[in-house]
Design a protein around this motif. Structure first.
Motif, PDB file in Angstrom:
ATOM      1  N   HIS A  28       0.846  -1.196   0.000  1.00 19.50           N
ATOM      2  CA  HIS A  28       0.000   0.000   0.000  1.00 19.50           C
ATOM      3  C   HIS A  28       0.876   1.239   0.000  1.00 19.50           C
ATOM      4  CE1 HIS A  28      -3.173   2.779   0.872  1.00 19.50           C
ATOM      5  NE2 HIS A  28      -2.705   3.060   2.076  1.00 19.50           N
ATOM      6  N   MET A  66       0.434   3.271   6.363  1.00 21.98           N
ATOM      7  CA  MET A  66       0.024   1.887   6.570  1.00 21.98           C
ATOM      8  C   MET A  66       0.516   1.340   7.892  1.00 21.98           C
ATOM      9  SD  MET A  66       2.409  -0.048   3.728  1.00 21.98           S
ATOM     10  CE  MET A  66       4.168   0.296   3.575  1.00 21.98           C
ATOM     11  N   LEU A  70       1.332  -2.353   9.248  1.00 22.15           N
ATOM     12  CA  LEU A  70       1.569  -3.700   8.756  1.00 22.15           C
ATOM     13  C   LEU A  70       1.442  -4.711   9.883  1.00 22.15           C
ATOM     14  CD1 LEU A  70       4.765  -2.808   6.685  1.00 22.15           C
ATOM     15  CD2 LEU A  70       2.440  -3.081   5.799  1.00 22.15           C
ATOM     16  N   LEU A  75      -4.523   2.598   6.589  1.00 26.84           N
ATOM     17  CA  LEU A  75      -5.041   1.285   6.258  1.00 26.84           C
ATOM     18  C   LEU A  75      -4.164   0.222   6.903  1.00 26.84           C
ATOM     19  CD1 LEU A  75      -6.039   1.520   2.480  1.00 26.84           C
ATOM     20  CD2 LEU A  75      -7.490   1.782   4.504  1.00 26.84           C
ATOM     21  N   ILE A  76      -4.755  -0.915   7.168  1.00 25.71           N
ATOM     22  CA  ILE A  76      -4.020  -2.052   7.695  1.00 25.71           C
ATOM     23  C   ILE A  76      -3.724  -2.996   6.535  1.00 25.71           C
ATOM     24  CG2 ILE A  76      -4.113  -4.057   9.219  1.00 25.71           C
ATOM     25  CD1 ILE A  76      -6.043  -2.477  10.959  1.00 25.71           C
ATOM     26  N   GLN A  77      -2.465  -3.435   6.458  1.00 26.87           N
ATOM     27  CA  GLN A  77      -2.108  -4.390   5.421  1.00 26.87           C
ATOM     28  C   GLN A  77      -1.480  -5.626   6.063  1.00 26.87           C
ATOM     29  OE1 GLN A  77       0.363  -3.054   2.087  1.00 26.87           O
ATOM     30  NE2 GLN A  77      -0.791  -4.513   0.835  1.00 26.87           N
ATOM     31  N   PRO A 129      -5.143  -4.740   1.685  1.00 29.06           N
ATOM     32  CA  PRO A 129      -5.328  -3.884   2.863  1.00 29.06           C
ATOM     33  C   PRO A 129      -6.799  -3.705   3.186  1.00 29.06           C
ATOM     34  CG  PRO A 129      -4.756  -2.557   0.946  1.00 29.06           C
ATOM     35  CD  PRO A 129      -4.680  -3.988   0.507  1.00 29.06           C
ATOM     36  N   ASP A 160      -9.631  -1.242   5.881  1.00 30.46           N
ATOM     37  CA  ASP A 160      -9.804  -0.029   6.678  1.00 30.46           C
ATOM     38  C   ASP A 160     -10.237  -0.406   8.094  1.00 30.46           C
ATOM     39  OD1 ASP A 160     -10.463   2.436   7.791  1.00 30.46           O
ATOM     40  OD2 ASP A 160     -11.418   3.181   5.969  1.00 30.46           O
ATOM     41  N   ALA A 216      -7.019  -9.707  10.014  1.00 25.75           N
ATOM     42  CA  ALA A 216      -5.634  -9.842   9.557  1.00 25.75           C
ATOM     43  C   ALA A 216      -5.156 -11.278   9.685  1.00 25.75           C
ATOM     44  CB  ALA A 216      -4.735  -8.902  10.353  1.00 25.75           C
TER      45      ALA A 216
END
Length: 236
Positions: free
Chosen positions: A35, A39, A41, A144-146, A190, A192, A206
């Protein structure tokens, strides 16, 4: 001091981590699309090499247990890259640690967390600990979470650091290996955190994504015949 005066992050910690990874024989490839914006991670945790690999590839600041701060070289490099060392034994310090993590996120540096809280044998995942994910609710900005799957392929079992193995014994065993060590960083879709009801949902979302990638890309899986193309990282 020079980079701080310019209000920019020094590029050297990321470069040193990447060089350290190459020095121990690691060659990193990227699968998926990292992303491009701010971010957070969340990755599985197999080895102390994870820090070299993730830091060198992304420049992320880490959330790591405070024991790493005392590791030779790796601890120093992690500290230079704005690592937040978490005291796992002092639960009363959690509020302050969350505040420090939120402040770090405001610096537009990727932040990486190993939510298992410790390393595993890499064949699956330990439960994700959602406590520090409280920093994401409400999101401090458009973060955002990736999820990231750190994949050592067929060498996973050989390099994994888990159980009661001393750090020095594992390091000696890993560094004594012949040949290079290939690792794939699989950047997954990713999501939200604002779409999640609470931190437990963030952790579960995740974890499910990384677990699916581990199952799909297991060395003995038929799916390995159809892996997505990977991009090698350029020399540092």
């Amino acid at each position: 001091m020079f980079w701080r005066a310019l209000r920019r992050r020094s590029p050297w910690p990321r470069r040193f981590l990447a060089l350290a990874a190459r020095a121990v024989g690691v060659r990193v490839q990227i699968a998926g699309q990292p992303h491009g914006g701010d971010m957070f991670l969340l990755a599985n945790h197999v080895s102390w090499i994870d820090i070299l690999v993730m830091g060198g590839a992304t420049g992320a600041a880490f959330v790591a247990h405070d024991g790493i701060a005392r590791w030779p070289i790796v601890g120093w490099l992690a500290a230079q890259n704005n690592t937040l060392f978490v005291a796992r034994e002092r639960r009363g310090a959690l509020s302050g640690q969350i505040d420090a993590l939120r402040a770090a996120m405001l610096g537009h540096q990727p932040v990486a967390l190993f939510p298992e809280g410790t390393t595993s044998d890499g064949s699956g995942l330990l439960p994700f600990k959602p406590s520090l994910l409280a920093v994401l609710l409400p999101p401090p900005r458009a973060v955002l979470i990736q999820p990231v799957h750190i994949d050592y392929g067929v060498t996973t079992a050989a390099i994994a650091w888990h159980g009661d193995e001393p750090a020095g014994t594992n390091a000696w065993r890993v560094l004594g290996r012949k040949g290079r060590l290939d690792v794939m960083l699989r950047f997954l879709a990713p999501f939200d955190p604002a779409d999640c009801a609470d931190r437990k949902v963030i952790a579960a979302t995740a974890r499910d994504a990384i677990a699916a990638s581990i199952a799909q890309n297991a060395p003995d899986s038929a799916a390995t015949q159809h892996r997505p193309s990977a991009t090698p990282l350029p020399p540092v």
